[in-house]
Scaffold this motif. Sequence first.
Motif, PDB file in Angstrom:
ATOM      1  N   PRO A   1       0.836  -1.203   0.000  1.00  0.00           N
ATOM      2  CA  PRO A   1       0.000   0.000   0.000  1.00  0.00           C
ATOM      3  C   PRO A   1       0.872   1.254   0.000  1.00  0.00           C
ATOM      4  CG  PRO A   1      -0.791  -1.570   1.630  1.00  0.00           C
ATOM      5  CD  PRO A   1       0.518  -2.095   1.134  1.00  0.00           C
ATOM      6  N   PRO A   2       0.633   2.190  -0.912  1.00  0.00           N
ATOM      7  CA  PRO A   2       1.543   3.332  -1.088  1.00  0.00           C
ATOM      8  C   PRO A   2       1.686   4.225   0.132  1.00  0.00           C
ATOM      9  CG  PRO A   2      -0.459   3.611  -2.378  1.00  0.00           C
ATOM     10  CD  PRO A   2      -0.469   2.206  -1.898  1.00  0.00           C
ATOM     11  N   LEU A   3       0.603   4.499   0.827  1.00  0.00           N
ATOM     12  CA  LEU A   3       0.713   5.404   1.974  1.00  0.00           C
ATOM     13  C   LEU A   3       1.572   4.798   3.080  1.00  0.00           C
ATOM     14  CD1 LEU A   3      -2.800   7.069   2.396  1.00  0.00           C
ATOM     15  CD2 LEU A   3      -0.750   7.964   1.307  1.00  0.00           C
ATOM     16  N   GLY A   4       1.507   3.498   3.262  1.00  0.00           N
ATOM     17  CA  GLY A   4       2.355   2.850   4.252  1.00  0.00           C
ATOM     18  C   GLY A   4       3.826   2.992   3.899  1.00  0.00           C
ATOM     19  N   VAL A   5       4.155   2.827   2.604  1.00  0.00           N
ATOM     20  CA  VAL A   5       5.539   2.969   2.154  1.00  0.00           C
ATOM     21  C   VAL A   5       6.003   4.409   2.328  1.00  0.00           C
ATOM     22  CG1 VAL A   5       7.082   2.776   0.168  1.00  0.00           C
ATOM     23  CG2 VAL A   5       5.304   1.056   0.531  1.00  0.00           C
ATOM     24  N   VAL A   6       5.147   5.365   1.936  1.00  0.00           N
ATOM     25  CA  VAL A   6       5.499   6.785   2.065  1.00  0.00           C
ATOM     26  C   VAL A   6       5.743   7.151   3.523  1.00  0.00           C
ATOM     27  CG1 VAL A   6       4.648   9.146   1.781  1.00  0.00           C
ATOM     28  CG2 VAL A   6       4.315   7.470  -0.044  1.00  0.00           C
ATOM     29  N   GLY A   7       4.852   6.689   4.412  1.00  0.00           N
ATOM     30  CA  GLY A   7       4.999   7.012   5.827  1.00  0.00           C
ATOM     31  C   GLY A   7       6.325   6.526   6.387  1.00  0.00           C
ATOM     32  N   VAL A   8       6.735   5.311   6.037  1.00  0.00           N
ATOM     33  CA  VAL A   8       8.016   4.783   6.498  1.00  0.00           C
ATOM     34  C   VAL A   8       9.163   5.619   5.923  1.00  0.00           C
ATOM     35  CG1 VAL A   8       9.574   2.805   6.424  1.00  0.00           C
ATOM     36  CG2 VAL A   8       7.133   2.460   6.847  1.00  0.00           C
ATOM     37  N   GLY A   9       9.034   6.033   4.667  1.00  0.00           N
ATOM     38  CA  GLY A   9      10.064   6.863   4.059  1.00  0.00           C
ATOM     39  C   GLY A   9      10.254   8.181   4.786  1.00  0.00           C
ATOM     40  N   LEU A  10       9.156   8.812   5.174  1.00  0.00           N
ATOM     41  CA  LEU A  10       9.251  10.076   5.904  1.00  0.00           C
ATOM     42  C   LEU A  10       9.892   9.868   7.276  1.00  0.00           C
ATOM     43  CD1 LEU A  10       5.817  11.757   5.036  1.00  0.00           C
ATOM     44  CD2 LEU A  10       7.986  11.839   3.796  1.00  0.00           C
TER      45      LEU A  10
ATOM     46  N   LEU B   1       0.989   7.646   8.058  1.00  0.00           N
ATOM     47  CA  LEU B   1       0.660   6.300   8.525  1.00  0.00           C
ATOM     48  C   LEU B   1      -0.730   6.273   9.165  1.00  0.00           C
ATOM     49  CD1 LEU B   1       4.093   5.167  10.006  1.00  0.00           C
ATOM     50  CD2 LEU B   1       2.996   4.375   7.898  1.00  0.00           C
ATOM     51  N   TRP B   2      -1.118   7.366   9.837  1.00  0.00           N
ATOM     52  CA  TRP B   2      -2.483   7.461  10.381  1.00  0.00           C
ATOM     53  C   TRP B   2      -3.505   7.454   9.248  1.00  0.00           C
ATOM     54  CZ3 TRP B   2      -5.895  11.518   9.413  1.00  0.00           C
ATOM     55  CH2 TRP B   2      -7.102  11.452  10.111  1.00  0.00           C
ATOM     56  N   ALA B   3      -3.227   8.220   8.176  1.00  0.00           N
ATOM     57  CA  ALA B   3      -4.137   8.220   7.026  1.00  0.00           C
ATOM     58  C   ALA B   3      -4.210   6.836   6.393  1.00  0.00           C
ATOM     59  CB  ALA B   3      -3.665   9.251   6.001  1.00  0.00           C
ATOM     60  N   HIS B   4      -3.076   6.154   6.351  1.00  0.00           N
ATOM     61  CA  HIS B   4      -3.053   4.777   5.824  1.00  0.00           C
ATOM     62  C   HIS B   4      -3.931   3.858   6.678  1.00  0.00           C
ATOM     63  CE1 HIS B   4      -1.638   0.858   4.657  1.00  0.00           C
ATOM     64  NE2 HIS B   4      -0.971   0.676   5.773  1.00  0.00           N
TER      65      HIS B   4
ATOM     66  N   GLY C   1      -8.701   4.591  -3.638  1.00  0.00           N
ATOM     67  CA  GLY C   1      -7.598   4.122  -4.467  1.00  0.00           C
ATOM     68  C   GLY C   1      -8.090   3.764  -5.838  1.00  0.00           C
ATOM     69  N   SER C   2      -7.183   3.799  -6.808  1.00  0.00           N
ATOM     70  CA  SER C   2      -7.591   3.546  -8.180  1.00  0.00           C
ATOM     71  C   SER C   2      -7.564   2.070  -8.534  1.00  0.00           C
ATOM     72  CB  SER C   2      -6.676   4.337  -9.125  1.00  0.00           C
ATOM     73  OG  SER C   2      -5.337   3.955  -8.923  1.00  0.00           O
ATOM     74  N   ARG C   3      -6.994   1.235  -7.693  1.00  0.00           N
ATOM     75  CA  ARG C   3      -6.941  -0.206  -7.952  1.00  0.00           C
ATOM     76  C   ARG C   3      -7.600  -0.938  -6.797  1.00  0.00           C
ATOM     77  NH1 ARG C   3      -1.210  -2.108  -7.920  1.00  0.00           N
ATOM     78  NH2 ARG C   3      -0.666  -0.347  -6.612  1.00  0.00           N
ATOM     79  N   PRO C   4      -8.152  -2.100  -7.036  1.00  0.00           N
ATOM     80  CA  PRO C   4      -8.730  -2.863  -5.934  1.00  0.00           C
ATOM     81  C   PRO C   4      -7.750  -3.112  -4.827  1.00  0.00           C
ATOM     82  CG  PRO C   4      -9.371  -3.833  -8.053  1.00  0.00           C
ATOM     83  CD  PRO C   4      -8.399  -2.749  -8.353  1.00  0.00           C
ATOM     84  N   ARG C   5      -6.435  -3.340  -5.162  1.00  0.00           N
ATOM     85  CA  ARG C   5      -5.449  -3.643  -4.128  1.00  0.00           C
ATOM     86  C   ARG C   5      -5.039  -2.370  -3.391  1.00  0.00           C
ATOM     87  NH1 ARG C   5      -0.934  -7.788  -5.981  1.00  0.00           N
ATOM     88  NH2 ARG C   5      -0.664  -7.650  -3.724  1.00  0.00           N
ATOM     89  N   ALA C   6      -5.310  -1.201  -4.007  1.00  0.00           N
ATOM     90  CA  ALA C   6      -4.841   0.042  -3.398  1.00  0.00           C
ATOM     91  C   ALA C   6      -5.816   0.593  -2.362  1.00  0.00           C
ATOM     92  CB  ALA C   6      -4.601   1.087  -4.463  1.00  0.00           C
ATOM     93  N   VAL C   7      -6.968  -0.109  -2.178  1.00  0.00           N
ATOM     94  CA  VAL C   7      -7.930   0.459  -1.249  1.00  0.00           C
ATOM     95  C   VAL C   7      -7.367   0.570   0.154  1.00  0.00           C
ATOM     96  CG1 VAL C   7     -10.367   0.512  -1.091  1.00  0.00           C
ATOM     97  CG2 VAL C   7      -9.386  -1.357  -2.286  1.00  0.00           C
ATOM     98  N   ALA C   8      -6.443  -0.317   0.461  1.00  0.00           N
ATOM     99  CA  ALA C   8      -5.862  -0.298   1.794  1.00  0.00           C
ATOM    100  C   ALA C   8      -4.702   0.677   1.902  1.00  0.00           C
ATOM    101  CB  ALA C   8      -5.366  -1.693   2.172  1.00  0.00           C
ATOM    102  N   GLY C   9      -4.356   1.351   0.790  1.00  0.00           N
ATOM    103  CA  GLY C   9      -3.173   2.200   0.787  1.00  0.00           C
ATOM    104  C   GLY C   9      -3.418   3.521   1.378  1.00  0.00           C
TER     105      GLY C   9
END
Length: 409
Positions: free
Chosen positions: A275-284, A383-386, A401-409
């Motif tokens: 999930p993209p937001l989880g990855v972004v949060g860890v990056g920050l 990460l809270w938004a995620h 999210g734009s993909r079914p798998r991205a709904v959790a992102g």
Amino acid sequence: MQGFKDVPRTVWLLAAGVFVNAVVSFTFVFVFLYLTGPRALGTAQAGLVTGIGGIGLVAGNFTGGWYGDRFGHRRVLLLASTLGGLTLAAFPLLPTPLLYAALPVAQYASGVVRAANSALVAITVPQGARRQAFAVVRCVSNGGFTLGPPLGALVATGLSYDWLFVGDGLGTLFFALWTARVVPARSADRTPAAAPDGGLGRGVWGELRARPAVLVLLGAILVVDVIYRQQYSAFPVYLADHGLDTSAYGLIVALNGAVILVLELPAAVALRARPPLGVVGVGLLLVGAGYGALLLGTGIAAAVAMMVLLSLGEILYKTPATAYVADQAPPHAIGRFQSLYAGISVSGVVLAPPLGGALYSAAPGLLWPLCAVLAAGAGGAVLWAHARQRRHAVRPAHETGSRPRAVAG
């Protein structure tokens, strides 16, 4: 390369043009030396010119996507590249007073090109492969910027500073011609999709309010970009204050490019299903940890640890954040969403030097702890938004999210 099979051929060709343009985009490194050297401006005057140019760059990023949604992203990129290339190539011929206008124009055009290029990738790549596509473009761009400064130094010392601007201008014009050749006009300059109500929709602010996670992400990126760019302003002063010279700073900054070149594409493949937001949060959080490393000592080891952590954080947050904003954008506002992200993601160019410089001058020991805390807070917010999206995963796809798998992102 298996993870990049969904990236269209057009994006690979566009990335080749980005690489060439990035290699010859060396004037930004030497412009201050050019102004204070051959142009004989004082330090304050040169700072004013470059500061105004930075404002032009940010403004171009904020507006390029808006033009593209209205007139076509390919068309806007071609016009802006042509304007920027001609302006840069003409620099040696301009009287010094005109540089106060010419540099902002060139930087504004560069910002428009950056936003339009991101929007072109977003509309060319199918949803689900955008993260890999943006990683490709970012990787080749970083590779070009790594080669550019030493090449520019050879040009400046072997020929003259004037040839730097001529080379940069010709490279920008080449990018315009290359884009015109490899990006099909039929798809890139089509009229943007209408809003669901058949009109202009509820406006960008309304679309953003319907996507609160995007608002959280944009706010976090604004904070972190000011922190991230301290490596170019307060950080070299900090190193000098602790006995490390300019050559040490150059090597430490080069480490940033090396880490990104080696790990950017593998990370994009390995994390593409996360999930993209989880990855972004860890990056920050890693960006914050990088500045936190400076609290452990004042030597080269702490500085290297800081840069490695900062680079890893950059890899994790920049590409997924760009792709996430593109995936969340409604079809009629892809360019405007990309412009908002592009503008916010370079806001530190203008904000970081005065804010970091003032704080470092007033309280040198406070800057790095504050950077660490603010970046950690920004990462925590994402990460809270995620987590919030995971709890509301049943919402419609256009909200989560734009993909079914991205709904959790």
